[in-house]
Write a protein that holds these residues in place. Sequence first.
Motif, PDB file in Angstrom:
ATOM      1  N   TYR A 168       0.862  -1.181   0.000  1.00 19.21           N
ATOM      2  CA  TYR A 168       0.000   0.000   0.000  1.00 19.21           C
ATOM      3  C   TYR A 168       0.898   1.230   0.000  1.00 19.21           C
ATOM      4  CZ  TYR A 168      -3.589  -3.386   1.296  1.00 19.21           C
ATOM      5  OH  TYR A 168      -4.439  -4.470   1.314  1.00 19.21           O
ATOM      6  N   GLY A 169       0.758   2.062  -1.015  1.00 13.64           N
ATOM      7  CA  GLY A 169       1.654   3.188  -1.168  1.00 13.64           C
ATOM      8  C   GLY A 169       2.747   2.864  -2.165  1.00 13.64           C
ATOM      9  N   GLU A 170       3.879   3.519  -2.051  1.00 15.16           N
ATOM     10  CA  GLU A 170       4.964   3.386  -3.010  1.00 15.16           C
ATOM     11  C   GLU A 170       6.025   2.423  -2.502  1.00 15.16           C
ATOM     12  OE1 GLU A 170       7.744   6.367  -5.755  1.00 15.16           O
ATOM     13  OE2 GLU A 170       6.499   7.161  -4.135  1.00 15.16           O
ATOM     14  N   ASP A 171       6.461   1.522  -3.359  1.00 16.30           N
ATOM     15  CA  ASP A 171       7.517   0.577  -3.032  1.00 16.30           C
ATOM     16  C   ASP A 171       8.850   1.326  -2.978  1.00 16.30           C
ATOM     17  OD1 ASP A 171       9.371  -1.448  -2.831  1.00 16.30           O
ATOM     18  OD2 ASP A 171       8.631  -2.591  -4.542  1.00 16.30           O
ATOM     19  N   PRO A 172       9.531   1.336  -1.821  1.00 14.16           N
ATOM     20  CA  PRO A 172      10.795   2.080  -1.745  1.00 14.16           C
ATOM     21  C   PRO A 172      11.917   1.456  -2.562  1.00 14.16           C
ATOM     22  CG  PRO A 172      10.432   0.834   0.272  1.00 14.16           C
ATOM     23  CD  PRO A 172       9.175   0.711  -0.537  1.00 14.16           C
ATOM     24  N   ASP A 173      11.758   0.184  -2.955  1.00 14.06           N
ATOM     25  CA  ASP A 173      12.825  -0.517  -3.667  1.00 14.06           C
ATOM     26  C   ASP A 173      12.480  -0.838  -5.115  1.00 14.06           C
ATOM     27  OD1 ASP A 173      14.442  -0.660  -1.305  1.00 14.06           O
ATOM     28  OD2 ASP A 173      13.147  -2.274  -0.597  1.00 14.06           O
ATOM     29  N   GLY A 174      11.381  -0.290  -5.621  1.00 19.55           N
ATOM     30  CA  GLY A 174      10.998  -0.603  -6.991  1.00 19.55           C
ATOM     31  C   GLY A 174       9.980   0.383  -7.523  1.00 19.55           C
ATOM     32  N   PRO A 175       9.448   0.117  -8.731  1.00 14.60           N
ATOM     33  CA  PRO A 175       8.567   1.076  -9.396  1.00 14.60           C
ATOM     34  C   PRO A 175       7.092   0.944  -9.015  1.00 14.60           C
ATOM     35  CG  PRO A 175       8.962  -0.755 -10.854  1.00 14.60           C
ATOM     36  CD  PRO A 175       9.768  -1.033  -9.611  1.00 14.60           C
ATOM     37  N   TRP A 176       6.755  -0.001  -8.149  1.00 13.63           N
ATOM     38  CA  TRP A 176       5.357  -0.357  -7.931  1.00 13.63           C
ATOM     39  C   TRP A 176       4.658   0.573  -6.949  1.00 13.63           C
ATOM     40  CZ3 TRP A 176       3.513  -3.667 -11.350  1.00 13.63           C
ATOM     41  CH2 TRP A 176       4.431  -4.503 -12.006  1.00 13.63           C
ATOM     42  N   ILE A 177       3.380   0.837  -7.226  1.00 14.96           N
ATOM     43  CA  ILE A 177       2.518   1.639  -6.363  1.00 14.96           C
ATOM     44  C   ILE A 177       1.242   0.845  -6.129  1.00 14.96           C
ATOM     45  CG2 ILE A 177       1.247   3.796  -6.107  1.00 14.96           C
ATOM     46  CD1 ILE A 177       3.191   4.959  -8.271  1.00 14.96           C
ATOM     47  N   GLY A 178       0.875   0.649  -4.868  1.00 16.07           N
ATOM     48  CA  GLY A 178      -0.334  -0.086  -4.530  1.00 16.07           C
ATOM     49  C   GLY A 178      -1.369   0.832  -3.912  1.00 16.07           C
ATOM     50  N   GLN A 179      -2.625   0.709  -4.360  1.00 20.73           N
ATOM     51  CA  GLN A 179      -3.701   1.565  -3.868  1.00 20.73           C
ATOM     52  C   GLN A 179      -4.966   0.755  -3.647  1.00 20.73           C
ATOM     53  OE1 GLN A 179      -4.097   4.447  -7.021  1.00 20.73           O
ATOM     54  NE2 GLN A 179      -2.582   5.811  -6.111  1.00 20.73           N
ATOM     55  N   THR A 180      -5.832   1.237  -2.763  1.00 16.04           N
ATOM     56  CA  THR A 180      -7.138   0.627  -2.588  1.00 16.04           C
ATOM     57  C   THR A 180      -8.135   1.680  -2.148  1.00 16.04           C
ATOM     58  OG1 THR A 180      -8.422  -1.090  -1.469  1.00 16.04           O
ATOM     59  CG2 THR A 180      -6.698  -0.013  -0.177  1.00 16.04           C
ATOM     60  N   ASP A 181      -9.399   1.454  -2.524  1.00 20.33           N
ATOM     61  CA  ASP A 181     -10.496   2.272  -2.001  1.00 20.33           C
ATOM     62  C   ASP A 181     -11.209   1.529  -0.876  1.00 20.33           C
ATOM     63  OD1 ASP A 181     -11.802   0.260  -3.333  1.00 20.33           O
ATOM     64  OD2 ASP A 181     -12.884   1.539  -4.722  1.00 20.33           O
ATOM     65  N   GLY A 182     -10.593   0.452  -0.414  1.00 18.35           N
ATOM     66  CA  GLY A 182     -11.186  -0.384   0.617  1.00 18.35           C
ATOM     67  C   GLY A 182     -11.849  -1.625   0.058  1.00 18.35           C
ATOM     68  N   ASN A 183     -11.899  -1.754  -1.279  1.00 18.91           N
ATOM     69  CA  ASN A 183     -12.497  -2.937  -1.897  1.00 18.91           C
ATOM     70  C   ASN A 183     -11.473  -3.636  -2.788  1.00 18.91           C
ATOM     71  OD1 ASN A 183     -14.517  -4.804  -2.657  1.00 18.91           O
ATOM     72  ND2 ASN A 183     -14.851  -3.674  -4.546  1.00 18.91           N
ATOM     73  N   GLY A 184     -11.318  -3.170  -4.039  1.00 20.39           N
ATOM     74  CA  GLY A 184     -10.346  -3.762  -4.939  1.00 20.39           C
ATOM     75  C   GLY A 184      -8.936  -3.275  -4.649  1.00 20.39           C
ATOM     76  N   TYR A 185      -7.982  -3.822  -5.415  1.00 19.95           N
ATOM     77  CA  TYR A 185      -6.574  -3.482  -5.229  1.00 19.95           C
ATOM     78  C   TYR A 185      -5.995  -3.059  -6.572  1.00 19.95           C
ATOM     79  CZ  TYR A 185      -1.635  -3.875  -4.030  1.00 19.95           C
ATOM     80  OH  TYR A 185      -0.302  -3.616  -3.818  1.00 19.95           O
ATOM     81  N   ARG A 186      -5.528  -1.823  -6.642  1.00 20.26           N
ATOM     82  CA  ARG A 186      -4.951  -1.273  -7.862  1.00 20.26           C
ATOM     83  C   ARG A 186      -3.437  -1.257  -7.747  1.00 20.26           C
ATOM     84  NH1 ARG A 186      -6.726   4.537 -10.559  1.00 20.26           N
ATOM     85  NH2 ARG A 186      -5.691   4.249 -12.582  1.00 20.26           N
ATOM     86  N   LEU A 187      -2.768  -1.816  -8.751  1.00 15.80           N
ATOM     87  CA  LEU A 187      -1.326  -1.932  -8.749  1.00 15.80           C
ATOM     88  C   LEU A 187      -0.784  -1.282 -10.020  1.00 15.80           C
ATOM     89  CD1 LEU A 187       1.035  -3.182  -7.115  1.00 15.80           C
ATOM     90  CD2 LEU A 187       0.726  -5.269  -8.463  1.00 15.80           C
ATOM     91  N   LEU A 188       0.170  -0.356  -9.841  1.00 17.52           N
ATOM     92  CA  LEU A 188       0.697   0.420 -10.960  1.00 17.52           C
ATOM     93  C   LEU A 188       2.216   0.314 -11.031  1.00 17.52           C
ATOM     94  CD1 LEU A 188      -1.540   2.392  -9.232  1.00 17.52           C
ATOM     95  CD2 LEU A 188      -1.377   3.609 -11.386  1.00 17.52           C
ATOM     96  N   ASN A 189       2.700   0.256 -12.273  1.00 21.62           N
ATOM     97  CA  ASN A 189       4.120   0.384 -12.579  1.00 21.62           C
ATOM     98  C   ASN A 189       4.196   1.236 -13.835  1.00 21.62           C
ATOM     99  OD1 ASN A 189       6.772   0.153 -13.455  1.00 21.62           O
ATOM    100  ND2 ASN A 189       6.569  -1.987 -14.053  1.00 21.62           N
ATOM    101  N   PRO A 190       4.468   2.548 -13.718  1.00 27.76           N
ATOM    102  CA  PRO A 190       4.375   3.437 -14.868  1.00 27.76           C
ATOM    103  C   PRO A 190       5.559   3.430 -15.826  1.00 27.76           C
ATOM    104  CG  PRO A 190       4.900   4.692 -12.917  1.00 27.76           C
ATOM    105  CD  PRO A 190       4.665   3.285 -12.462  1.00 27.76           C
ATOM    106  N   ASP A 191       6.730   2.872 -15.421  1.00 29.29           N
ATOM    107  CA  ASP A 191       7.883   3.121 -16.286  1.00 29.29           C
ATOM    108  C   ASP A 191       8.914   2.004 -16.400  1.00 29.29           C
ATOM    109  OD1 ASP A 191       9.081   3.283 -13.782  1.00 29.29           O
ATOM    110  OD2 ASP A 191       9.102   5.467 -13.777  1.00 29.29           O
ATOM    111  N   ASP A 192       8.789   0.890 -15.695  1.00 28.73           N
ATOM    112  CA  ASP A 192       9.826  -0.148 -15.734  1.00 28.73           C
ATOM    113  C   ASP A 192       9.276  -1.401 -16.414  1.00 28.73           C
ATOM    114  OD1 ASP A 192      11.810  -2.016 -15.345  1.00 28.73           O
ATOM    115  OD2 ASP A 192      12.189  -1.466 -13.264  1.00 28.73           O
ATOM    116  N   GLU A 193       9.577  -1.557 -17.708  1.00 28.82           N
ATOM    117  CA  GLU A 193       9.004  -2.668 -18.465  1.00 28.82           C
ATOM    118  C   GLU A 193       9.558  -4.021 -18.052  1.00 28.82           C
ATOM    119  OE1 GLU A 193      11.966  -2.436 -22.378  1.00 28.82           O
ATOM    120  OE2 GLU A 193       9.884  -1.782 -22.514  1.00 28.82           O
ATOM    121  N   GLY A 194      10.671  -4.055 -17.326  1.00 27.86           N
ATOM    122  CA  GLY A 194      11.254  -5.328 -16.917  1.00 27.86           C
ATOM    123  C   GLY A 194      10.920  -5.750 -15.494  1.00 27.86           C
TER     124      GLY A 194
END
Length: 219
Positions: free
Chosen positions: A46-72
Motif C-alpha cells: 500500500y503506497g509506493e515501493d521504496p525498492d521498486g517502481p510499484w505503487i499499490g492503492q485501494t479504495d477499501g475494496n479492490g486493489y490497484r497496482l501500478l508500474n508506470p515506467d519499468d518494463e522489466g
Amino acid sequence: MTDRRLGRWKPLAAVCLALGWVAPAPAQNTPQQAKSLGPLAEFLLYGEDPDGPWIGQTDGNGYRLLNPDDEGAITYFFLQPPPADDGKRTVEVTAVVLQGDGLAGLFYGYTEQPKQYHLVTVDGGGQVTVFHRPPEGGLNRVFGAKIENPDNPGQGPAGPVPITLRLVEKGATASVVVNDTTVGTIDGPGAGSGGLGIAAAGRIDTLFLDFKLGAVGGE
C-alpha cells in the motif's frame, strides 16, 4: 501449444476508475486494506515501493497496482497454505488491465528451494498466457489462450474488461480456467503445491478483485 481462442468475456460494468498513471496515495500510518482480496489483503503493498517502481492503492475494496515506467519489473504477493491442502486447492482472482502493455494475474506454485513458480496472466488485449519460472531463472511460456470480443470475431475485448482466472488442483496438476472455460493444465515441477497469490509484470495499471482461496469440493 497453439493459442486457444475464447468467445466469452465480461463487460466492465460498474468498475469505474480513471485511466492514466497516477501519483501514489498519501502515506497512512495504518493503510486501508483491499477487502475483496480476502486473506491476501494484509500482505499487499500500500503506497509506493521504496525498492521498486510499484505503487499499490485501494479504495477499501479492490486493489490497484501500478508500474508506470519499468518494463522489466515483476512483483508478486502470496500466501503459503498448509501442506495438507496440497493437490486439492482452488484459487482465483479477477483482473482488469486498465492501461499499459504489461501482464497481471495469478501467482502459483511458489517454492524457495529451488526457486520456481508459475504465472497465469492476462494482458490488455485479452491474451491469457501461462509462464513457468524454472530454478535457473527466466520465464518460459507454457501455453496461451485468446479472449475474443463476441461482437467482433478475431478481435480482443473492446476496452478494459474483468477477466476471471482460476486454478483447480487435482493432485500434481492444476486446470487453468478463464471466465468458466478450461483452457489447459499446469503439470510438472511446482504443480499441486507451493505459494498462491497475485502477480504483475511490466508497465501496467491493473485492478485486482475478488481473490478467493479454497479447496476442491469445499469452500
